[in-house]
Design an enzyme around this catalytic site. Structure first.
Site, short mmCIF file in Angstrom:
data_model
loop_
_atom_site.label_atom_id
_atom_site.label_comp_id
_atom_site.label_asym_id
_atom_site.label_seq_id
_atom_site.Cartn_x
_atom_site.Cartn_y
_atom_site.Cartn_z
N ASP A 1 34.48 26.18 -26.12
CA ASP A 1 33.19 26.17 -25.15
C ASP A 1 33.54 26.73 -23.96
OD1 ASP A 1 32.19 24.25 -26.91
OD2 ASP A 1 32.79 22.41 -25.77
N HIS B 1 35.29 21.43 -25.56
CA HIS B 1 35.93 21.83 -26.58
C HIS B 1 36.73 23.18 -26.18
CE1 HIS B 1 32.76 20.39 -29.36
NE2 HIS B 1 33.89 19.91 -30.16
C1 XUL Z 1 29.93 16.86 -33.90
C2 XUL Z 1 30.12 16.06 -32.75
C3 XUL Z 1 31.25 16.82 -31.71
C4 XUL Z 1 32.41 16.07 -31.36
C5 XUL Z 1 33.40 16.92 -30.84
O1 XUL Z 1 28.64 16.09 -34.55
O2 XUL Z 1 29.96 14.88 -32.15
O3 XUL Z 1 30.61 17.41 -30.99
O4 XUL Z 1 31.90 15.13 -30.29
O5 XUL Z 1 34.12 17.78 -31.46
#
Ligand code: XUL
Ligand code: CO
Length: 438
Positions: A105, A102
């Site tokens: 992150d 992300h």
């Molecule tokens: C949350 C989840 C996230 C997504 C990406 O449950 O799975 O980490 O994979 O935003």
């Protein structure tokens, strides 16, 4: 010891075979081994995910951080760089082909979105330089539209259009960065795209907003020539009481309603399927049937607590049935298996991160091997084909082609005095058959 020294003098993890007792070796994941004519690595396309491995601190609902990481000392660019150094050292040690992240992150949030976006681009430059001399590639990037307070009532589905605009500006930057790093996909997970209570929610408007947001993402992807696949990750609830991307079936309906079923696929997570009261292989099979199977977030849930526990996969039989469906579909294409999994809060050592991934890879490899045996043997697929064979010929085929109506059928059934005889579904026989491959 080299680089940051975080992993001491750990050598790259190698395949040593099932007899090995070395906890820092793969026992089943043999990346070059051919399975149905394709390398294991190319079947699985496994990814290390940044957030669980390098951001999670062990915090839970009842207690604070347990994991001490040198890059937790300050939320600034210097520490973001240190985190990137350690992340790439771990990619080298594990030898896995992909990673995911992300925006939040990899770089600290700045005083404005412009500064936050700049920070993300700066760390992406660091990644790009590291990737020049390595084989590791980006499976997908994504934007965190759920942690910040501004998103508490949703991002695209917020009652305030300024929040929608802010989210759009953040996603544009995340797509740009994913494109620049050669990402194979871009993921949207709508953790706050839902509601806590219908008492304050205009559901119809929110769905329209979400549709427009996704349309904008697809428009932008084409505008900049990003060739990756746009993926939606279904999840029924958590953090909100209800999320619009509830499961594969809901997402397909949403895509079809917005004319996007040919543009967007799904990233299916094992634990999210469980939260929606589906088997993982159900979600995979449905997505394959609907033509929207994109990628997988590999993990497992604790079946007892009922939370989204994001544990490393260690249930080969569960994954084998899903892999059978994936192999029948022809593989994941641009997708892969991203470890949306974190070590437990008592797993304090750097080596624990390695054990989690090694076990996850071996579990996937065992599941793949079993699924390939199911395909090679063909008994399961033959049984199903035989069960439906009536639809491939004669009146069955005519029916599907629309060349019979109710009146034709009624006339035929009465004339021939038709009395269909049920046949055994043979569930126990098939379950025993599956156990032979595992
Ligand atoms: C949350 C989840 C996230 C997504 C990406 O449950 O799975 O980490 O994979 O935003
Ligand atoms: Co996920």
């Amino acid at each position: 010891m080299s680089g940051t020294g975080f992993f001491g003098d750990t050598a790259p993890i190698r395949y040593e075979g099932p007899q090995s007792a070395n906890p820092l070796a793969y026992r089943h994941y043999d990346r070059d081994k051919l399975v149905l004519g394709k390398r294991m690595e190319d079947h699985l396309r496994a990814a290390v995910c940044y957030w669980h491995s390098f951001v999670a601190s062990g915090l839970d609902m009842f207690g604070g951080a347990t994991l001490a990481r040198p890059w937790f000392a300050a939320d600034d660019m210097a520490h973001a760089r240190l985190k990137a150094d350690v992340a790439f050292e771990m990619f080298d040690i594990l030898g896995l082909p992909f990673f995911t992240f992300h925006d939040r992150d990899i770089a600290p949030e700045g005083a404005s979105l412009a500064e936050s976006n700049r920070n993300v681009r700066e760390i992406a430059d660091v990644f790009a330089r590291k990737m020049e001399t390595r084989k590791v590639r980006l499976l997908w990037g994504t934007a965190n539209l759920f942690s910040a307070r501004r998103y508490m009532a949703g991002a695209a589905t917020n009652p305030d259009p300024d929040v929608f605009a802010y989210a759009a500006a953040q996603v544009k930057n995340a797509i740009d960065v994913t494109h620049r790093l050669g990402g194979a996909n871009y993921v949207l997970w709508g953790g706050r795209e839902g509601y806590e209570t219908l008492l304050n929610t205009d559901l119809k408007r929110e769905l329209a907003q979400l549709g427009r947001f996704l349309e904008m993402v697809v428009e932008y992807k084409h505008k900049i020539g990003f060739k990756g696949v746009i993926l939606i990750e279904p999840k029924p609830q958590e953090p909100t009481k209800h999320q619009y991307d509830f499961d594969v079936g809901n997402v397909y309906g949403f895509l079809a309603a917005n004319g996007l079923a040919n543009e967007v696929k799904v990233n299916i997570e094992v634990g999210h399927a469980v939260l929606a009261h589906h088997a993982f292989e159900h979600e995979v099979s449905l997505a394959a049937a609907l033509g929207i199977l994109g990628s997988v977030d590999a993990n497992r849930n604790d079946y007892q607590s009922g939370w989204d526990t994001d544990q490393f996969p260690n249930n080969a039989p569960e994954l084998a049935l899903a892999l059978h469906a994936i192999l029948k579909f022809g593989g994941l294409g641009a997708g892969g298996f991203n470890f949306d999994a974190k070590i437990r809060r008592q797993s304090l050592e750097p080596a624990d991160l390695l054990y989690g991934h090694i076990g996850g890879m071996d579990t996937l490899a065992r599941a793949l091997t079993a699924a390939a045996a199911m395909i090679e043997d063909g008994a399961l697929d033959r049984f199903v084909a035989e069960r439906y064979a009536g639809w491939d010929r004669g009146e069955g085929a005519e029916l599907l082609a629309g060349r019979r109506g109710l009146a034709d059928l009624a006339a035929r059934v009465e004339r021939d005095n038709l009395d269909p005889q049920p046949r055994s579904g043979r569930q126990e026989y098939l379950e025993n058959l599956v156990n032979r491959y595992l």
